[in-house]
Scaffold this motif. Sequence first.
Motif, PDB file in Angstrom:
ATOM      1  N   GLY A   1       0.830  -1.208   0.000  1.00  0.00           N
ATOM      2  CA  GLY A   1       0.000   0.000   0.000  1.00  0.00           C
ATOM      3  C   GLY A   1       0.856   1.246   0.000  1.00  0.00           C
ATOM      4  N   SER A   2       1.918   1.206   0.836  1.00  0.00           N
ATOM      5  CA  SER A   2       2.810   2.374   0.864  1.00  0.00           C
ATOM      6  C   SER A   2       3.439   2.588  -0.499  1.00  0.00           C
ATOM      7  N   CYS A   3       3.781   1.491  -1.137  1.00  0.00           N
ATOM      8  CA  CYS A   3       4.379   1.607  -2.463  1.00  0.00           C
ATOM      9  C   CYS A   3       3.413   2.256  -3.425  1.00  0.00           C
ATOM     10  N   VAL A   4       2.183   1.818  -3.352  1.00  0.00           N
ATOM     11  CA  VAL A   4       1.183   2.379  -4.262  1.00  0.00           C
ATOM     12  C   VAL A   4       1.100   3.872  -4.059  1.00  0.00           C
ATOM     13  N   LYS A   5       1.063   4.252  -2.790  1.00  0.00           N
ATOM     14  CA  LYS A   5       0.963   5.668  -2.472  1.00  0.00           C
ATOM     15  C   LYS A   5       2.134   6.422  -3.088  1.00  0.00           C
ATOM     16  N   LYS A   6       3.289   5.804  -2.933  1.00  0.00           N
ATOM     17  CA  LYS A   6       4.502   6.446  -3.432  1.00  0.00           C
ATOM     18  C   LYS A   6       4.475   6.524  -4.962  1.00  0.00           C
ATOM     19  N   LEU A   7       3.915   5.487  -5.554  1.00  0.00           N
ATOM     20  CA  LEU A   7       3.939   5.405  -7.008  1.00  0.00           C
ATOM     21  C   LEU A   7       2.927   6.318  -7.660  1.00  0.00           C
ATOM     22  N   SER A   8       1.834   6.523  -6.962  1.00  0.00           N
ATOM     23  CA  SER A   8       0.767   7.272  -7.624  1.00  0.00           C
ATOM     24  C   SER A   8       1.257   8.681  -7.927  1.00  0.00           C
ATOM     25  N   GLY A   9       0.976   9.075  -9.107  1.00  0.00           N
ATOM     26  CA  GLY A   9       1.403  10.409  -9.511  1.00  0.00           C
ATOM     27  C   GLY A   9       2.765  10.427 -10.146  1.00  0.00           C
ATOM     28  N   LYS A  10       3.456   9.289 -10.089  1.00  0.00           N
ATOM     29  CA  LYS A  10       4.767   9.254 -10.754  1.00  0.00           C
ATOM     30  C   LYS A  10       4.558   8.760 -12.184  1.00  0.00           C
ATOM     31  N   PRO A  11       5.206   9.413 -13.103  1.00  0.00           N
ATOM     32  CA  PRO A  11       5.082   8.912 -14.472  1.00  0.00           C
ATOM     33  C   PRO A  11       5.736   7.538 -14.605  1.00  0.00           C
ATOM     34  N   LYS A  12       5.184   6.746 -15.480  1.00  0.00           N
ATOM     35  CA  LYS A  12       5.690   5.382 -15.616  1.00  0.00           C
ATOM     36  C   LYS A  12       7.139   5.356 -16.042  1.00  0.00           C
ATOM     37  N   ALA A  13       7.502   6.363 -16.802  1.00  0.00           N
ATOM     38  CA  ALA A  13       8.890   6.414 -17.280  1.00  0.00           C
ATOM     39  C   ALA A  13       9.839   6.433 -16.093  1.00  0.00           C
ATOM     40  N   GLU A  14       9.407   7.158 -15.064  1.00  0.00           N
ATOM     41  CA  GLU A  14      10.274   7.238 -13.883  1.00  0.00           C
ATOM     42  C   GLU A  14      10.262   5.923 -13.124  1.00  0.00           C
ATOM     43  N   VAL A  15       9.064   5.393 -13.018  1.00  0.00           N
ATOM     44  CA  VAL A  15       8.942   4.128 -12.316  1.00  0.00           C
ATOM     45  C   VAL A  15       9.803   3.066 -12.995  1.00  0.00           C
ATOM     46  N   SER A  16       9.901   3.191 -14.298  1.00  0.00           N
ATOM     47  CA  SER A  16      10.596   2.136 -15.027  1.00  0.00           C
ATOM     48  C   SER A  16      12.059   2.034 -14.611  1.00  0.00           C
ATOM     49  N   LYS A  17      12.585   3.119 -14.019  1.00  0.00           N
ATOM     50  CA  LYS A  17      13.965   3.040 -13.550  1.00  0.00           C
ATOM     51  C   LYS A  17      14.095   2.064 -12.388  1.00  0.00           C
ATOM     52  N   ALA A  18      13.014   1.871 -11.722  1.00  0.00           N
ATOM     53  CA  ALA A  18      13.075   1.005 -10.545  1.00  0.00           C
ATOM     54  C   ALA A  18      12.453  -0.352 -10.811  1.00  0.00           C
ATOM     55  N   THR A  19      12.366  -0.663 -12.085  1.00  0.00           N
ATOM     56  CA  THR A  19      11.702  -1.903 -12.453  1.00  0.00           C
ATOM     57  C   THR A  19      12.204  -3.100 -11.661  1.00  0.00           C
ATOM     58  N   LYS A  20      13.506  -3.178 -11.617  1.00  0.00           N
ATOM     59  CA  LYS A  20      14.093  -4.347 -10.960  1.00  0.00           C
ATOM     60  C   LYS A  20      13.585  -4.467  -9.527  1.00  0.00           C
ATOM     61  N   GLN A  21      13.549  -3.303  -8.858  1.00  0.00           N
ATOM     62  CA  GLN A  21      13.140  -3.317  -7.454  1.00  0.00           C
ATOM     63  C   GLN A  21      11.660  -3.671  -7.321  1.00  0.00           C
ATOM     64  N   VAL A  22      10.858  -3.093  -8.220  1.00  0.00           N
ATOM     65  CA  VAL A  22       9.437  -3.371  -8.113  1.00  0.00           C
ATOM     66  C   VAL A  22       9.171  -4.854  -8.378  1.00  0.00           C
ATOM     67  N   VAL A  23       9.862  -5.374  -9.362  1.00  0.00           N
ATOM     68  CA  VAL A  23       9.679  -6.798  -9.643  1.00  0.00           C
ATOM     69  C   VAL A  23      10.111  -7.619  -8.438  1.00  0.00           C
ATOM     70  N   ALA A  24      11.223  -7.222  -7.832  1.00  0.00           N
ATOM     71  CA  ALA A  24      11.677  -7.936  -6.641  1.00  0.00           C
ATOM     72  C   ALA A  24      10.630  -7.837  -5.545  1.00  0.00           C
ATOM     73  N   LEU A  25      10.071  -6.641  -5.441  1.00  0.00           N
ATOM     74  CA  LEU A  25       9.055  -6.401  -4.421  1.00  0.00           C
ATOM     75  C   LEU A  25       7.872  -7.333  -4.613  1.00  0.00           C
ATOM     76  N   LEU A  26       7.458  -7.446  -5.857  1.00  0.00           N
ATOM     77  CA  LEU A  26       6.271  -8.254  -6.127  1.00  0.00           C
ATOM     78  C   LEU A  26       6.584  -9.749  -6.102  1.00  0.00           C
ATOM     79  N   SER A  27       7.821 -10.071  -6.394  1.00  0.00           N
ATOM     80  CA  SER A  27       8.163 -11.494  -6.411  1.00  0.00           C
ATOM     81  C   SER A  27       8.330 -12.046  -5.015  1.00  0.00           C
ATOM     82  N   ALA A  28       8.750 -11.149  -4.109  1.00  0.00           N
ATOM     83  CA  ALA A  28       9.067 -11.632  -2.766  1.00  0.00           C
ATOM     84  C   ALA A  28       7.933 -12.421  -2.120  1.00  0.00           C
ATOM     85  N   PRO A  29       6.704 -11.904  -2.125  1.00  0.00           N
ATOM     86  CA  PRO A  29       5.647 -12.694  -1.488  1.00  0.00           C
ATOM     87  C   PRO A  29       5.422 -14.026  -2.190  1.00  0.00           C
ATOM     88  N   LEU A  30       5.614 -14.024  -3.503  1.00  0.00           N
ATOM     89  CA  LEU A  30       5.385 -15.273  -4.241  1.00  0.00           C
ATOM     90  C   LEU A  30       6.410 -16.317  -3.822  1.00  0.00           C
TER      91      LEU A  30
END
Lengths: 307, 788
Positions: free
Chosen positions: B366-395
């Motif tokens: 949820g905190s991540c979502v909050k942080k992400l909202s309003g950020k352009p995807k281009a910027e988010v894409s710099k952190a792709t690796k981290q976001v993927v890691a974030l989402l993979s961790a629970p799996l």
Amino acid sequence: MNFIIEAFKPACHVSVTFADAKHRKQAALKKENGKTEMIPLFRSQDNIIGTVSVEPVPGKKVEHKGIKVELLGQIEMYSDRGNFYDFTSLVRELDIPGEIYEKKDFPFEFSSVEMPYETYSGINVRLRYVLKVTITRGYPGSIVQFQDFVVRNYSPSPSINNSIKMEVGIEDCLHIEFEYNKSKYHLKDVIIGKIYFLLVRIKMKNMDLEIRRRESTGSGTSTHVETETLAKYELMDGAPVRGESIPIRLFLSPYELTPTYRNTNNKFSVKYYLNLVLVDEEDRRYFKQQEITIYRLAESSEQAEAL
Amino acid sequence: MEDEDKWLAEGIAGIQHNAVYLHRALDSDNLRDALKYAAQLLSELRTSRLSPHKYYELYMRAFDELRRLEMFFKEEDRHGCSVVDLYELVQHAGNVLPRLYLLCTVGSVYIKSKEALAKDVLKDLVEMCRAVQHPVRGLFLRSYLAQVSRDKLPDIGSEYEGEGDTVMDAVEFVLQNFTEMNKLWVRMQHQGPFIEKQKLEKERNELRDLVGKNLHVISQIEGVDLDIYRDTVLPKVLEQIVNCKDELAQYYLMDCMIQVFPDEYHLQTLETLLGACPQLLPTVDLKTVLSQLMERLSNYASSNPELLPEFLQVEAFSKLSNAIGKVIEAQFDMPIVGTFTLYVSLLTFTLRVHPDRLDYVDQVLGSCVKKLSGKPKAEVSKATKQVVALLSAPLDKYDDIVRALTLSNYPRVMDHLDSGPNKVMAMVIIKSIMKNKTCVSTSDKVEVLFELIKGLLKDLDGASTEELDDEDFNEEQNSVACLMHMLYNDDPEEMLKIICTVWKHVVVGGPRRLPFTVPPLVFSALKLVRRVHRQDGDVAGEESPATPRKIFQLLSQIIDALSALPAPELALRLYLQCAEAANDCELEPVAYDLFTQAFVLYEEEIADSKAQVVAIHLIIGTLQRMHAFGVENRDTLTHKATGYSAKLLKKPDQCRAVYACSHLFWVDDQDSSNKDGERVLLCLKRSLRIANAAQQMLNDTRGVSGPVTLFIEILNKYIYFFEKGNPQISPSAIQDLIELIKTELQSDGITPSWSPASDPFFASTLRYVQFQKQKGGAMGEKYSPIKL
């Protein structure tokens, strides 16, 4: 010992011995020729008792017109060398005119002699105490013999001894506050203090504490002042920043100090100053000088001097 | 650099020179000389010209000499000076740096002599060392102080502890030394010319362990228990860290704190420790610091399961979570990569320490979502690796996607991913499901799941599909197809819902995806149909939504979508599959309808002749197995099939299709009524005619006769029906056919004399007939009229 050489010519030997020579403390005195000699130590109000011995060369007689011993307190200005100003002069006649054929002792005594000033040997002036024995003769001239002695006077601890605390600075450049724990120190004392840096806009290199002696001779227009630095003690290395405080702890014992002499018979004065010197990276010096009083503390100093 | 080496050499020479005299003085027990030469020797350390690295070398030389001197100081009978006097004596030295080195050396002897309280001596030393304000010289001096005092701290159990000397004195001493050292260290940065900033930073980095060592010393003090740590050490150190306002120092010291003190302390003082973080400079690399902390804590937690209540009691998670929030707020410049690294760490911590607390995980997301909202995807894409890691961790943690599906924020995070990483993530999810063979069993979960992987299911806005190469695309779609088989529920009703849900998502996939996604869905539905059909006996109520009829309605919708694309062959196959299933369910009208669809497709969409051949064979094959049709329907369909067979383009294809049609009239089943021998023979004869025509055509156009394969194939059909007891097939017909083939073979110019070897197919056919003849019995009897 030129007076001994002088005494060679006449046909007699003159010597002065103090009654308590064996027990009396001695102090080192620097002679004019640069050598130091251990000689008896007195203080004001002491009784100076002793014996003058006159011993003619065997087979000769000494004919004289009277023998006397003088106790002299003298001040000699180096600018006027050889000319002594006697601030104290006491005389004891030892013998009426006559002849001496063999060794003869003349006891003498000066009781409770007032000797307010200490023996001192400075840059431009010296103060000495001496016993002068004179065998008055017509021809071939009087026989004179000198015996030096040292006088040191002790002071009690001062009842008021405030610390020295002061804030100094150059506007927008450097502001410091320094504190010395006392304004009066005895000769073996320790100066404790602190320097606070309130504002530093100059890059400091180091900071020293100097002990300076100011010897002032003469009076009026002919006053001559000589200053010498007796101690240079590094207090700080490097550049402090605002808010730093640097400790001071300076032991006085390693330095050859004398007490402060404010006014010695209107002839001279000796004063001491602490000079705080800050040096910046361009070797500019910033300093602040503060007078301190130095005194001779009785007991502990006596022990220290019992060599 | 060369100059520096020269200066160092000069310094070393100076030390060695004085060391000779020092040793001589020591050997002759001459205290005065010893002090004199020691001071001169130490004067070499007054240099400002060396870099910290070189200065260290010089320092070590001096250090060795000081050890010797210390030994000498210890032996009072050698120099005849009491340690108290010695302590004063060394202070007569005029230069401050040598004086303080000597003072520290004597001080250490002084403490050892126990003639004074250790704390008084320590306090005096640490105070006096203030006199050195030069950063490098000061750091080394204080480091020397730390070194010589280290074994003389009044610690619990130490010989220096006792009346008046307590652990607190030791702590205060080290803390003060630490504070002063840190100040010097930080100051270094500001005392050089600006252009040398980087060089300075490098030099400072070399010195950092001198500062950090103090913290290590404190951590080694036995008497520092949790109370002392919490009430004294931590606040003071943090105060220093916060106030020094230096990036390098703040980062290093925070890290140091975390590394040197026990995890238990960190856990109990988490709030204080974390409270300092947002107060640090915005440029400090807090993500690394906090990640380290969380890693340590989670290791600690996993080291002993009994610690868990402690974690709960101190609310470790919420504190960490809060702190991270604040840090991110405070460090507004922190790149998004950093932010996500922090969240990944927090998530990892949560998963390791509180695996059962899904709400925590969701909170992090949820905190991540909050942080992400309003950020352009281009910027988010710099952190792709981290976001993927974030989402993979629970799996990875749960081995069970189903748990992850209950996280409401999970899909929201995914929404912020660019299409590329989104797909990667979707693949991760699918792989996780496949690996763990997780069964997703409710339509709600399927809904969530497909929402998650929608990157694979349709073209996301703005995503360019051209970039993707086919291989990757195929792999993705195959994964989706695989995934569909993992969706299962025993309850047909729920299963139907699942299928509907999937369809809803799949239908928007577009022409490239449907061919991959429809078949598994269709088969999944068919499986359900069969299951429902099997259970039909038990489930009486027609009310049930999951009746085969309804499913078939859905199915035709699904396949319809496919046929709308240019994928008629696939659609046809699926229609046929469905028809067969409908047949099994005895749903004649449905089956008929499906067949109709198949034929329509054949007529309208399948133009390619090869495809037609394949399709017609499929139709024939399927139709042959259909038993639910009434005579009329069946005739219609069979007629159609035969008709189409005869209309194929190539003669051989025609021939083969036609003889295949023969099976439509002869269902080899015990009780089947569908055995029309006459029409079988008709088909065969017709195919024989076509074969002839084909042969003829070849002769006319090319001047050679074609192979006899077709004839042999037809012969085999004859033999088959003959054996199955079709009365219309006579042995003589077979006999004729065999002769015909032999003739054909001989007339073939290529093989002048026929031998069985020249055509193995024919040869083995004959061998079969021979075999049957010799078998004797009814079969032998039957075959006996045939002469070979």
